[in-house]
Motif scaffolding. Structure first.
Motif, short mmCIF file in Angstrom:
data_model
loop_
_atom_site.label_atom_id
_atom_site.label_comp_id
_atom_site.label_asym_id
_atom_site.label_seq_id
_atom_site.Cartn_x
_atom_site.Cartn_y
_atom_site.Cartn_z
N TRP A 1 26.71 30.51 51.06
CA TRP A 1 27.10 30.76 52.69
C TRP A 1 27.45 32.01 52.82
O TRP A 1 27.16 32.69 53.88
N MET A 2 28.15 32.71 51.90
CA MET A 2 28.64 34.30 52.10
C MET A 2 27.39 35.14 52.08
O MET A 2 27.45 36.15 52.83
N GLU A 3 26.32 34.93 51.26
CA GLU A 3 25.19 35.37 51.18
C GLU A 3 24.23 35.37 52.40
O GLU A 3 23.95 36.32 52.99
N LYS A 4 24.56 34.12 53.19
CA LYS A 4 23.79 33.95 54.37
C LYS A 4 24.49 34.71 55.52
O LYS A 4 23.78 35.39 56.56
N ASN A 5 25.79 34.47 55.50
CA ASN A 5 26.61 35.25 56.81
C ASN A 5 27.15 36.67 56.55
O ASN A 5 27.50 37.05 57.52
N GLY A 6 27.06 36.79 55.41
CA GLY A 6 27.43 38.19 55.06
C GLY A 6 29.11 38.48 55.05
O GLY A 6 29.74 37.27 55.33
N VAL A 7 29.49 39.27 54.39
CA VAL A 7 31.05 39.46 54.04
C VAL A 7 31.40 40.82 54.49
O VAL A 7 30.88 41.97 54.45
N TYR A 8 32.47 41.03 55.47
CA TYR A 8 33.14 42.10 56.05
C TYR A 8 34.48 42.42 55.13
O TYR A 8 35.18 41.74 54.77
N VAL A 9 34.77 43.71 54.89
CA VAL A 9 35.73 44.04 53.94
C VAL A 9 36.43 44.85 54.74
O VAL A 9 36.16 46.01 55.25
N GLY A 10 37.75 44.75 54.95
CA GLY A 10 38.75 45.41 55.71
C GLY A 10 39.80 44.84 56.08
O GLY A 10 39.94 43.48 56.10
N SER A 11 40.83 45.59 56.62
CA SER A 11 42.06 44.96 56.72
C SER A 11 42.10 44.10 58.14
O SER A 11 42.64 43.00 58.30
N ARG A 12 40.96 44.30 58.97
CA ARG A 12 40.85 43.25 60.15
C ARG A 12 39.70 42.44 60.14
O ARG A 12 39.59 41.76 61.09
N ALA A 13 39.39 42.18 58.95
CA ALA A 13 38.35 41.19 58.46
C ALA A 13 38.80 40.21 57.43
O ALA A 13 38.52 40.29 56.20
N PRO A 14 39.66 39.18 57.95
CA PRO A 14 40.12 37.93 56.97
C PRO A 14 38.81 37.44 55.97
O PRO A 14 38.02 37.18 56.72
N MET A 15 39.21 37.36 54.95
CA MET A 15 38.17 36.59 54.03
C MET A 15 38.45 35.19 53.75
O MET A 15 39.67 34.98 52.91
N MET A 16 37.97 34.24 54.23
CA MET A 16 38.41 32.80 53.74
C MET A 16 37.69 32.23 52.53
O MET A 16 36.41 32.51 52.27
N LEU A 17 38.40 31.94 51.53
CA LEU A 17 38.23 31.72 50.02
C LEU A 17 38.36 30.08 49.82
O LEU A 17 39.59 29.71 50.37
N PRO A 18 37.95 29.57 49.11
CA PRO A 18 38.31 28.24 48.67
C PRO A 18 39.34 28.16 47.81
O PRO A 18 39.95 29.35 47.22
N VAL A 19 39.83 27.16 47.20
CA VAL A 19 41.04 27.21 46.56
C VAL A 19 40.90 27.56 45.28
O VAL A 19 39.77 27.19 44.51
#
Length: 471
Positions: A287-305
């Motif tokens: 899913w992350m590879e398909k949608n991309g990942v933004y890194v930065g203070s204004r781009a919260p990253m949702m991760l599994p448990v």
């Protein structure tokens, strides 16, 4: 037995690499970039070629050797050299080599080459002018162009009996030119000095060397009984090859450059922080590879448990940095004090002591240059029938002397009271820069006579019975 005019002495061939090293380092980064190692030399792939190209482009070259050479030249020529010649040879002051180069610039170039290679050469050539009696010029030859020489005993003295010089001529070729190599033989024969020019024969200059021209220059007093050529060395002016004063600094400078290439390469590959994520299953990864990942203070990253995110930051490459700092210090200790400014406050005595220690080699080189030019000017005088004493002196007062009003007053008072001669006072004032070095005592006395006020003349007496106060 070798009859090849292009024969090169073994000690000359051995020194070529050292000379090339110092000259390349002094010239700058564009001349030493090919001296960097080639990474993975067995790998001929385009990727490895691109990596090596980038490896060289990122390296930073700090030219401590070139700055040291320029600084030493500045110390020697911060005061103009003094030329003492009769009127017939005064043209050397503005045109020493026949091409409009002053003897000041001429000797500056010679000292530069001596500091680089520890060796140079001066040759006095004579040109017969129509109706003017002729004039002599001083030509210079780099160490690489003095390929062979021989000495012998003449009247109990060891003198040069043969010198072979390599020359490159530009021959017109339409709007362009082509280079032609020739060899100039300076020989001492029973009837005097003779010069021969050797060139290769054949339509394309690929044949054997043969004598192209022969000169037996006759000056006003006839042919010279010695070869008008002198070596200029770092230690002395004999034919033996002296070591380059800047060679040790140049070698350390190259090591510093290699360390810089390694350091900049590691900064490029490892200097940026590397983000990492753990605790992902295949579904989250896809899913992350398909949608991309933004890194930065204004781009919260949702991760599994159980997921985690962080940065991998490499530790500083202190080993290469320390190696660069060590070599930097070595260069400073060897005379490259222009690399960095001293952070410590030094007294005047300490500064003069440091400067004297670092310029001791320069003093020897300057003395040799002065002696060589004095000898060359003497040969110019012999060609042109001048028997007066000649001299050329490059400044050897590397520590700047300063004079305050109290010192000048004390010196003049000491002279007035008979403490030393007026000539000694004027000599010291020349060192202080208060009298131009080229002004002789006779010129000064002549101008004082023309003033008509009687100041500064030994035969004049002041109203109080003492000597005048103007030196």
């Amino acid at each position: 037995m070798s009859n090849d005019a292009s024969f090169k002495r073994p000690d000359y061939i051995e020194a070529l690499d050292r000379w090339a090293t110092v000259r390349d380092v002094c010239a700058g980064q564009h001349r030493v970039v090919d001296r960097l190692p080639y990474i993975n030399a067995h790998d001929k792939s385009p990727e490895n070629q691109d990596r090596n190209k980038a490896y060289r482009e990122r390296a930073v070259f700090k030219n401590a050797t070139g700055h040291t050479r320029n600084g030493l030249l500045g110390l020697a020529f911060h005061k103009d050299p003094t030329l003492t010649v009769p009127k017939k040879l005064e043209y050397l002051q503005d045109n020493a080599n026949g091409s409009g180069v002053s003897i000041y610039q001429h000797s500056q170039g010679t000292l530069e080459k001596v500091l680089e290679a520890g060796r140079h050469g001066l040759y006095v050539d004579f040109h017969q002018d129509a109706g003017a009696g002729g004039h002599a010029v001083i030509l210079t030859y780099c160490a690489e162009d003095i390929i062979n020489w021989r000495t012998g005993m003449v009247d109990g003295h060891s003198v040069l009996t043969m010198v072979m010089l390599r020359e490159t001529l530009e021959v017109e070729d339409g709007f362009g030119f082509k280079l032609v190599e020739q060899f100039r033989e300076l020989a001492l024969e029973a009837d005097g000095f003779v010069c021969r020019v050797w060139r290769r024969t054949g339509p394309k200059g690929g044949g054997p060397l043969e004598v192209f021209e022969t000169f037996k220059p006759d000056g006003v007093t006839g042919r010279l009984k010695e070869i008008p050529f002198t070596f200029v060395g770092a230690q002395n002016n004999d034919p033996t090859i002296d070591e380059s004063p800047l060679y040790d600094i140049a070698m350390i400078n190259l090591g510093h450059y290699r360390n810089s290439a390694d350091y900049e390469d590691s900064v490029f590959w490892c200097g940026q922080a590397q983000p990492w994520i753990s605790g992902l299953d295949e579904q989250w990864r896809d899913w992350m590879e398909k949608n991309g990942v933004y890194v930065g203070s204004r781009a919260p990253m949702m991760l599994p448990v159980g997921g985690a995110f962080g940065y991998a930051q490499p530790l500083p490459n202190t080993l290469v940095k320390e190696a660069m700092a060590d070599k930097n210090q070595m260069m400073i200790e060897l005379g490259a004090r222009m690399v960095v400014a001293s952070l410590a406050t030094k007294t005047a005595t300490e500064s003069r002591g440091d400067q004297s220690a670092s310029t001791s080699v320069l003093a020897g080189c300057v003395a040799n240059v002065s002696e060589a030019y004095t000898r060359a000017i003497m040969w110019c005088g012999q060609y042109m029938g001048v028997t007066d004493k000649v001299a050329y002196q490059v400044n050897q007062e590397f520590v700047e002397l300063t004079a305050d009003p109290q010192m000048v007053t004390a010196l003049v008072g000491l002279w007035q009271n008979g403490g030393f001669a007026k000539a000694d006072l004027r000599a010291y004032l020349r060192k202080l820069g208060l009298i131009a070095p080229e002004r002789t005592d006779q010129q000064i006395d002549g101008e004082l006579h023309e003033q008509g006020d009687g100041l500064g003349l030994d035969d004049e007496v002041t109203p109080n019975g003492g000597k005048p106060s103007n030196p």
